[in-house]
Write a protein that holds these residues in place. Sequence first.
Motif, PDB file in Angstrom:
ATOM      1  N   ILE A 290      42.444 -32.923 -81.062  1.00 13.23           N
ATOM      2  CA  ILE A 290      41.688 -34.164 -80.939  1.00 13.23           C
ATOM      3  C   ILE A 290      41.797 -34.663 -79.504  1.00 13.23           C
ATOM      4  O   ILE A 290      42.861 -34.565 -78.881  1.00 13.23           O
ATOM      5  N   ILE A 291      40.697 -35.205 -78.982  1.00 14.08           N
ATOM      6  CA  ILE A 291      40.714 -35.887 -77.692  1.00 14.08           C
ATOM      7  C   ILE A 291      40.505 -37.381 -77.940  1.00 14.08           C
ATOM      8  O   ILE A 291      39.599 -37.772 -78.679  1.00 14.08           O
ATOM      9  N   GLU A 292      41.329 -38.176 -77.305  1.00 14.52           N
ATOM     10  CA  GLU A 292      41.197 -39.631 -77.320  1.00 14.52           C
ATOM     11  C   GLU A 292      40.999 -40.099 -75.888  1.00 14.52           C
ATOM     12  O   GLU A 292      41.839 -39.833 -75.029  1.00 14.52           O
ATOM     13  N   ILE A 293      39.885 -40.783 -75.620  1.00 11.39           N
ATOM     14  CA  ILE A 293      39.628 -41.350 -74.293  1.00 11.39           C
ATOM     15  C   ILE A 293      39.766 -42.863 -74.425  1.00 11.39           C
ATOM     16  O   ILE A 293      38.934 -43.532 -75.033  1.00 11.39           O
ATOM     17  N   GLY A 294      40.822 -43.400 -73.855  1.00  9.86           N
ATOM     18  CA  GLY A 294      41.152 -44.811 -74.010  1.00  9.86           C
ATOM     19  C   GLY A 294      42.269 -44.981 -75.022  1.00  9.86           C
ATOM     20  O   GLY A 294      42.086 -44.734 -76.207  1.00  9.86           O
ATOM     21  N   ARG A 295      43.437 -45.382 -74.542  1.00  7.91           N
ATOM     22  CA  ARG A 295      44.627 -45.476 -75.393  1.00  7.91           C
ATOM     23  C   ARG A 295      45.094 -46.920 -75.551  1.00  7.91           C
ATOM     24  O   ARG A 295      45.613 -47.295 -76.594  1.00  7.91           O
ATOM     25  N   PHE A 296      44.973 -47.712 -74.515  1.00  3.12           N
ATOM     26  CA  PHE A 296      45.441 -49.088 -74.426  1.00  3.12           C
ATOM     27  C   PHE A 296      46.886 -49.179 -74.938  1.00  3.12           C
ATOM     28  O   PHE A 296      47.773 -48.515 -74.423  1.00  3.12           O
TER      29      PHE A 296
ATOM     30  N   LEU B  63      37.564 -33.287 -82.922  1.00  2.85           N
ATOM     31  CA  LEU B  63      37.219 -34.706 -82.958  1.00  2.85           C
ATOM     32  C   LEU B  63      37.451 -35.309 -81.579  1.00  2.85           C
ATOM     33  O   LEU B  63      38.466 -35.030 -80.935  1.00  2.85           O
ATOM     34  N   ILE B  64      36.496 -36.135 -81.127  1.00  4.36           N
ATOM     35  CA  ILE B  64      36.633 -36.867 -79.869  1.00  4.36           C
ATOM     36  C   ILE B  64      36.421 -38.352 -80.155  1.00  4.36           C
ATOM     37  O   ILE B  64      35.383 -38.732 -80.712  1.00  4.36           O
ATOM     38  N   PHE B  65      37.393 -39.158 -79.782  1.00  2.00           N
ATOM     39  CA  PHE B  65      37.283 -40.609 -79.924  1.00  2.00           C
ATOM     40  C   PHE B  65      37.119 -41.209 -78.542  1.00  2.00           C
ATOM     41  O   PHE B  65      37.990 -41.046 -77.681  1.00  2.00           O
ATOM     42  N   ILE B  66      36.004 -41.904 -78.314  1.00  2.00           N
ATOM     43  CA  ILE B  66      35.680 -42.451 -77.002  1.00  2.00           C
ATOM     44  C   ILE B  66      35.751 -43.972 -77.061  1.00  2.00           C
ATOM     45  O   ILE B  66      34.958 -44.626 -77.737  1.00  2.00           O
ATOM     46  N   ASP B  67      36.735 -44.521 -76.325  1.00  2.00           N
ATOM     47  CA  ASP B  67      36.958 -45.970 -76.306  1.00  2.00           C
ATOM     48  C   ASP B  67      37.619 -46.352 -74.982  1.00  2.00           C
ATOM     49  O   ASP B  67      38.563 -47.120 -74.951  1.00  2.00           O
ATOM     50  N   GLY B  68      37.093 -45.769 -73.896  1.00  2.00           N
ATOM     51  CA  GLY B  68      37.707 -45.965 -72.590  1.00  2.00           C
ATOM     52  C   GLY B  68      36.916 -46.931 -71.729  1.00  2.00           C
ATOM     53  O   GLY B  68      36.936 -48.139 -71.938  1.00  2.00           O
ATOM     54  N   ASP B  69      36.195 -46.396 -70.763  1.00  2.00           N
ATOM     55  CA  ASP B  69      35.346 -47.196 -69.886  1.00  2.00           C
ATOM     56  C   ASP B  69      34.170 -47.732 -70.702  1.00  2.00           C
ATOM     57  O   ASP B  69      33.369 -46.966 -71.228  1.00  2.00           O
ATOM     58  N   HIS B  70      34.075 -49.059 -70.828  1.00  2.00           N
ATOM     59  CA  HIS B  70      33.046 -49.649 -71.686  1.00  2.00           C
ATOM     60  C   HIS B  70      31.777 -50.017 -70.928  1.00  2.00           C
ATOM     61  O   HIS B  70      30.863 -50.605 -71.510  1.00  2.00           O
ATOM     62  N   SER B  71      31.696 -49.683 -69.653  1.00  2.00           N
ATOM     63  CA  SER B  71      30.427 -49.868 -68.962  1.00  2.00           C
ATOM     64  C   SER B  71      29.424 -48.844 -69.497  1.00  2.00           C
ATOM     65  O   SER B  71      29.812 -47.792 -70.026  1.00  2.00           O
TER      66      SER B  71
ATOM     67  N   GLU C  74      27.483 -46.887 -67.799  1.00  5.29           N
ATOM     68  CA  GLU C  74      27.598 -45.645 -67.044  1.00  5.29           C
ATOM     69  C   GLU C  74      28.864 -44.878 -67.430  1.00  5.29           C
ATOM     70  O   GLU C  74      28.837 -43.649 -67.592  1.00  5.29           O
ATOM     71  N   GLY C  75      29.967 -45.605 -67.596  1.00  2.30           N
ATOM     72  CA  GLY C  75      31.227 -44.950 -67.923  1.00  2.30           C
ATOM     73  C   GLY C  75      31.233 -44.348 -69.306  1.00  2.30           C
ATOM     74  O   GLY C  75      31.694 -43.215 -69.506  1.00  2.30           O
ATOM     75  N   CYS C  76      30.719 -45.102 -70.281  1.00  6.42           N
ATOM     76  CA  CYS C  76      30.672 -44.598 -71.654  1.00  6.42           C
ATOM     77  C   CYS C  76      29.755 -43.384 -71.755  1.00  6.42           C
ATOM     78  O   CYS C  76      30.101 -42.373 -72.386  1.00  6.42           O
ATOM     79  N   LYS C  77      28.587 -43.476 -71.138  1.00  5.87           N
ATOM     80  CA  LYS C  77      27.639 -42.358 -71.190  1.00  5.87           C
ATOM     81  C   LYS C  77      28.224 -41.126 -70.506  1.00  5.87           C
ATOM     82  O   LYS C  77      28.062 -39.998 -70.996  1.00  5.87           O
ATOM     83  N   ALA C  78      28.936 -41.333 -69.391  1.00  2.00           N
ATOM     84  CA  ALA C  78      29.554 -40.205 -68.700  1.00  2.00           C
ATOM     85  C   ALA C  78      30.607 -39.534 -69.582  1.00  2.00           C
ATOM     86  O   ALA C  78      30.690 -38.297 -69.620  1.00  2.00           O
ATOM     87  N   ASP C  79      31.399 -40.320 -70.313  1.00  2.00           N
ATOM     88  CA  ASP C  79      32.403 -39.730 -71.202  1.00  2.00           C
ATOM     89  C   ASP C  79      31.740 -38.884 -72.291  1.00  2.00           C
ATOM     90  O   ASP C  79      32.236 -37.804 -72.644  1.00  2.00           O
ATOM     91  N   VAL C  80      30.630 -39.372 -72.829  1.00  2.00           N
ATOM     92  CA  VAL C  80      29.920 -38.594 -73.848  1.00  2.00           C
ATOM     93  C   VAL C  80      29.454 -37.260 -73.267  1.00  2.00           C
ATOM     94  O   VAL C  80      29.732 -36.182 -73.831  1.00  2.00           O
ATOM     95  N   PHE C  81      28.777 -37.303 -72.131  1.00  2.00           N
ATOM     96  CA  PHE C  81      28.156 -36.083 -71.617  1.00  2.00           C
ATOM     97  C   PHE C  81      29.128 -35.189 -70.858  1.00  2.00           C
ATOM     98  O   PHE C  81      28.851 -34.007 -70.650  1.00  2.00           O
TER      99      PHE C  81
END
Length: 235
Positions: free
Chosen positions: A61-67, A153-161, A163-170
């Motif tokens: 699993i990859i998690e982007i954004g841990r807080f 599984l990839i969980f994306i919850d990092g950069d919420h801009s 541009e940042g969110c779209k970059a994490d997806v792609f």
Amino acid sequence: MSFSPEYFMTTEPLAHNQQKMESYFGDFFGLMRKALVAGGSELGLGMTLFSLAVSIRATRIIEIGRFKGFSTLCLASALRFIDIGWQEPQQHKQRPDINYNEFEAPKKRQLLSIDPFPTKEAEELILEANLENYVEFINTRSDEVTIDGLVDLIFIDGDHSYEGCKADVFNYVPWYLRPGGYFILHDYYGWYDAAGNNNSPVKQVIDELIAEELFEHILIDTGYQSFTVFRNPNP
């Protein structure tokens, strides 16, 4: 690189969450409840992360954004639960496309947790839960990370801009998500203006992905920030 706004949010006393969880639900649910903080994810998101990872018998699993480690706790706990294991009745094993001996075999399971701003709360939470063997902390920007192999599984919850969110997806989904795997974008709701309009940049990314019709998807409306689950097609 500046800190995201959640790092400056304060959490009011949540006394109920600090009470001992009744034994039926156990230590894990108690830790989840205690780990809820302002700027982090809601309980429903954590329940879904755990359930989805267990349901697909996730290996990587990859998690982007841990807080402060709430989602890390839920995903790593799922890997631990899979390792503890369970038996399905033989009658359940009907699908000719599944090699059940391989599907259910023991495997090394790992959560790759990416965040350029590590917090002691996240590290302490994972240590308290005895999950350190399942988590690799990668304390750098997501656009500076490369991963070997595919993940479930990839969980994306990092950069919420936007541009940042779209970059994490792609930068991650096309390259690292296996066919039939899942990815999740958190914070469908938020960034409200005075008129009550939802201006979430993450929603904008989600809406564009849905319009492209590349992935199966479902919005999970928790009544809080909420999230969308996408499934990568399986040829």
